[in-house]
Design an enzyme around this catalytic site. Structure first.
Site, PDB file in Angstrom:
ATOM      1  N   GLY A  64       1.892   5.960   4.471  1.00  0.00           N
ATOM      2  CA  GLY A  64       0.497   6.397   4.532  1.00  0.00           C
ATOM      3  C   GLY A  64      -0.051   6.781   3.177  1.00  0.00           C
ATOM      4  O   GLY A  64      -1.219   6.508   2.864  1.00  0.00           O
ATOM      5  N   ASP A  65       0.789   7.412   2.351  1.00  0.00           N
ATOM      6  CA  ASP A  65       0.364   7.785   0.997  1.00  0.00           C
ATOM      7  C   ASP A  65       0.137   6.553   0.133  1.00  0.00           C
ATOM      8  O   ASP A  65      -0.815   6.494  -0.647  1.00  0.00           O
ATOM      9  CB  ASP A  65       1.425   8.695   0.361  1.00  0.00           C
ATOM     10  CG  ASP A  65       1.637   9.961   1.147  1.00  0.00           C
ATOM     11  OD1 ASP A  65       0.657  10.671   1.402  1.00  0.00           O
ATOM     12  OD2 ASP A  65       2.787  10.234   1.527  1.00  0.00           O
TER      13      ASP A  65
END
Length: 457
Positions: free
Chosen positions: A255-256
């Protein structure tokens, strides 16, 4: 990732990630409990720190706006943010530490410390000034209260009128400010929207509800191996950007990586749809290369432009003791003969890298009417084939220089060749590689196919 150097500001919660690797070969004598013999322990900046690290590795000027505790664990964090400017207020809460215990690259357990509800952290004038000077902003909210601060929220919302703001939300975090591009995953979207279900229909309905509720510039719901769904308006159709298949990925940090890649693409002038496609591809490449595990070693020396992805595949396969296979060609109008040759080549090892003639190289070899497709399109087509793991474009008449950069273990040619007729055959022996041929499939020809297309056009 390539492009202009941008002033990136990451706002969010800084965590400490610890990876403990070991071997499990026995049980305790008093109970059937596995014993882990620790081989290594690695510390990384997590949460917003991981986003900042990724952006810095992408070549951007990065400022991390966060809150730091004054406990012993917080003392480790500044040294893990080499190259990132840290602008921090004080947090009265303990540092959150996430420790992953793994054996032979398989997770065993994760231990979380300091994750009780946090007290409100300090927000300083310097933190607000840093937000105002950004080319792009990524908000990495991990629910520690920083993004609840009214002044900080107002500064981010004001910035969203001028620069891209990508907000990665958290189930216990703050409501995204209006004007941001928000990137929940499927589980988060379900919790935020109240929509039940799964798959693309669910994701679209959830995105529509969140778009209206939050006043977002766009909502992008990440769907794991199914890619991401984009909504910028209630009108029209959503965009679904498919992800390439990654075998047994370590999804920690995905997600990052997605949020940071999306922000850079938007900050570089891409449209929302272009940026989402870039972010999906970048995240898939990140996971294929090993995910966050790649951050504890020196970055792979890059080949020019998109060739870096191919080199990363080569280094990963070679590090695991695998066999690197390579072949070359113009691949102008890919046909069944190409597909069979590539499949035969891939079967010889653990990855297949295709060395592709550039447009100028094709013109010199085939004449001024060729290529029929640009190198960019040929790269896209080859990359879409499951048997192709990477593509390198070369501009010379022969692939000799490109071969020396890749240093394959096996060099493959399709057709009736012998070592004396291949200039690359002697090159491959410089490091102990071997040149081989695979069966040629008669009747399949780009020239014949192009002529047939011209007759019916």
């Amino acid at each position: 990732m390539s492009g202009a150097r941008l002033r990136a500001v990451v706002v969010g919660d800084l965590l400490l990630d610890v990876d403990v690797e070991g071997e499990v070969e026995r049980l305790t004598p008093y109970a059937p409990v596995p014993v882990l013999d620790v081989v290594s322990e690695t510390k990384r900046a997590g949460g917003a720190g991981l986003v900042a690290t990724l952006l810095h590795r992408d070549g951007h000027d990065v400022t991390l706006v966060t809150a730091l505790s004054d406990d012993a664990r917080a003392g480790d964090l500044p040294g893990l943010l080499d190259g990132v400017t840290l602008v921090a207020g004080r947090s009265p809460s303990p540092t959150v530490v996430k420790t992953r215990i793994r054996s032979r690259e398989q997770p065993i357990v994760r231990i979380d410390e300091g994750s009780a509800p946090a007290e409100a952290p300090e927000v300083t004038a310097a933190m607000l000034d840093a937000v105002r000077g950004a080319d792009l902003i990524v908000v990495a909210d991990y629910g520690r209260g920083l993004l609840e601060d009214a002044a900080l929220r107002a500064a981010i919302e004001a910035a969203a009128a001028d620069v891209p703001v990508v907000w990665d939300p958290h189930p216990r975090g703050a409501r995204p400010v209006p004007g941001a591009v928000v990137t929940p995953n499927l589980g988060e979207a379900r919790g935020f929207s109240g929509v039940e279900g799964s798959g693309v229909p669910f994701a679209d309905e959830a995105a529509l509800r969140l778009l209206e509720a939050w006043g977002s510039a766009a909502v992008v719901i990440t769907m794991g191996s199914h890619g991401a769904l984009l909504r910028t308006s209630a009108r029209g159709l959503p965009l679904v950007a498919a992800a390439s298949v990654v075998t047994d990925p370590d999804v920690n940090g995905a997600g990052d990586r997605f949020a940071s890649a999306l922000a850079v693409a938007l900050g570089s002038g891409s449209t929302h749809s272009e940026a989402v496609q870039t972010a999906v591809a970048t995240t898939a490449g990140f996971l294929a290369d090993g995910g966050v595990a790649t951050l504890v070693s020196a970055p792979v020396a890059a080949l020019p432009g998109p060739d870096h992805d191919a080199l990363a595949v080569v280094e990963r396969v070679r590090a695991a003791g695998g066999t690197v296979v390579a072949t070359a060609g113009c691949f102008d109008l890919i046909h069944a003969g190409h597909a069979k040759t590539l499949a035969a080549a891939r079967a010889l090892g653990d990855c297949l890298i295709v060395l592709l003639n550039s447009d100028d190289s094709v013109r010199r070899l085939k004449g001024p009417e060729r290529p029929l497709m640009t190198a960019e399109d040929r790269v896209d087509l080859l990359s879409a084939l499951q048997v192709v793991d990477g593509v390198v474009v070369f501009g010379e008449d022969t692939p000799v220089d490109a071969i020396r950069r890749i240093r394959p273990d096996i060099w493959v040619k399709g057709g009736d060749y012998n070592a004396g007729s291949l200039p690359e055959a002697s090159v491959i022996t410089e490091w102990g590689g071997r040149a081989v041929t695979v069966p040629f499939f008669p009747g399949r020809s780009t020239t014949k196919l192009a002529a047939a297309i011209q007759r019916v056009s």
